[in-house]
Design an enzyme around this catalytic site. Structure first.
Site, PDB file in Angstrom:
ATOM      1  N   ASN A  59       0.844  -1.189   0.000  1.00  0.00           N
ATOM      2  CA  ASN A  59       0.000   0.000   0.000  1.00  0.00           C
ATOM      3  C   ASN A  59       0.884   1.245   0.000  1.00  0.00           C
ATOM      4  O   ASN A  59       1.870   1.312   0.738  1.00  0.00           O
ATOM      5  CB  ASN A  59      -0.900  -0.002   1.239  1.00  0.00           C
ATOM      6  CG  ASN A  59      -1.965  -1.062   1.163  1.00  0.00           C
ATOM      7  OD1 ASN A  59      -2.541  -1.297   0.102  1.00  0.00           O
ATOM      8  ND2 ASN A  59      -2.237  -1.723   2.274  1.00  0.00           N
TER       9      ASN A  59
ATOM     10  N   HIS B 263       6.473  -1.356   3.586  1.00  0.00           N
ATOM     11  CA  HIS B 263       6.295  -2.766   3.949  1.00  0.00           C
ATOM     12  C   HIS B 263       5.557  -3.457   2.819  1.00  0.00           C
ATOM     13  O   HIS B 263       4.631  -2.908   2.227  1.00  0.00           O
ATOM     14  CB  HIS B 263       5.530  -2.932   5.260  1.00  0.00           C
ATOM     15  CG  HIS B 263       4.306  -2.089   5.390  1.00  0.00           C
ATOM     16  ND1 HIS B 263       4.368  -0.730   5.619  1.00  0.00           N
ATOM     17  CD2 HIS B 263       2.983  -2.394   5.317  1.00  0.00           C
ATOM     18  CE1 HIS B 263       3.142  -0.246   5.685  1.00  0.00           C
ATOM     19  NE2 HIS B 263       2.275  -1.223   5.495  1.00  0.00           N
TER      20      HIS B 263
HETATM   21  P1  5GP Z   1      -0.793  -0.896   5.841  1.00  0.00           P
HETATM   22  O1  5GP Z   1      -2.241  -0.577   5.978  1.00  0.00           O
HETATM   23  O2  5GP Z   1       0.076   0.274   6.264  1.00  0.00           O
HETATM   24  O3  5GP Z   1      -0.444  -1.423   4.481  1.00  0.00           O
HETATM   25  O4  5GP Z   1      -0.521  -2.102   6.825  1.00  0.00           O
HETATM   26  C1  5GP Z   1       0.007  -1.950   8.111  1.00  0.00           C
HETATM   27  C2  5GP Z   1       0.009  -3.322   8.744  1.00  0.00           C
HETATM   28  O5  5GP Z   1       0.819  -3.278   9.889  1.00  0.00           O
HETATM   29  C3  5GP Z   1      -1.368  -3.814   9.184  1.00  0.00           C
HETATM   30  O6  5GP Z   1      -1.653  -5.057   8.536  1.00  0.00           O
HETATM   31  C4  5GP Z   1      -1.230  -3.960  10.703  1.00  0.00           C
HETATM   32  O7  5GP Z   1      -1.937  -5.061  11.229  1.00  0.00           O
HETATM   33  C5  5GP Z   1       0.259  -4.102  10.880  1.00  0.00           C
HETATM   34  N1  5GP Z   1       0.757  -3.614  12.154  1.00  0.00           N
HETATM   35  C6  5GP Z   1       0.474  -2.408  12.724  1.00  0.00           C
HETATM   36  N2  5GP Z   1       1.123  -2.288  13.896  1.00  0.00           N
HETATM   37  C7  5GP Z   1       1.848  -3.412  14.061  1.00  0.00           C
HETATM   38  C8  5GP Z   1       2.721  -3.877  15.097  1.00  0.00           C
HETATM   39  O8  5GP Z   1       2.984  -3.211  16.091  1.00  0.00           O
HETATM   40  N3  5GP Z   1       3.289  -5.107  14.922  1.00  0.00           N
HETATM   41  C9  5GP Z   1       3.022  -5.881  13.822  1.00  0.00           C
HETATM   42  N4  5GP Z   1       3.616  -7.066  13.767  1.00  0.00           N
HETATM   43  N5  5GP Z   1       2.199  -5.484  12.825  1.00  0.00           N
HETATM   44  C10 5GP Z   1       1.615  -4.266  12.955  1.00  0.00           C
END
Ligand code: 5GP
Length: 125
Positions: free
Chosen positions: A97, A110
């Site tokens: 994303n 990520h």
């Molecule tokens: P995005 O929406 O930015 O593409 O995805 C962020 C991802 O990071 C989400 O799937 C969320 O569950 C994950 N995430 C957020 N905070 C943490 C954390 O503290 N530890 C881990 N392992 N994943 C996280």
């Protein structure tokens, strides 16, 4: 809140803190270029996040500023994680994303790696 992919890097973001070991994560793999760990809120039976070790906000930032070595190292790490997890034959999905319309939440690049069941249509309709 969704990330503006053009914003400056915030070194207090949650993945920067995971990289520094300030908060725990369930590590899957790491090397000089990348860290892979399980997503805290999995959306599939296997949901791994792979992040570069360098400070990059998004795919846009990384593809524009990272060195050839960083890009090669990161891309190879993503492939390595999927192979080591046995995901190549059953298949997997990668997702990065980028910016507000994509709902990027964490401002450190990520790649999501989803697998473990048929994953359905590419996007929710
Ligand atoms: P995005 O929406 O930015 O593409 O995805 C962020 C991802 O990071 C989400 O799937 C969320 O569950 C994950 N995430 C957020 N905070 C943490 C954390 O503290 N530890 C881990 N392992 N994943 C996280």
């Amino acid at each position: 809140m969704a990330v503006d992919a053009t914003q400056a890097y915030d070194d207090q973001n949650i993945f920067a803190r995971i990289l520094r070991g300030e908060i725990p994560s369930r590590t899957v793999y790491q090397d000089d270029w990348a860290l892979a760990f399980h997503d805290i809120n999995p959306q599939a039976p296997t949901h791994i996040l792979v992040i570069p070790k360098g400070a990059y906000v998004s795919w846009d930032d990384f593809s524009a500023r990272a060195t050839e070595a960083e890009i090669a190292g990161f891309v190879r790490a993503v492939g390595h994680v999927a192979r080591e997890a046995g995901l190549v034959a059953p298949g997997y999905r990668l997702l990065a994303n980028t910016g507000t319309d994509s709902h990027q939440e964490v401002p450190h690049l990520h790649v999501h790696l989803f697998a473990g069941r048929p994953l359905g249509p590419m996007l929710a309709r």
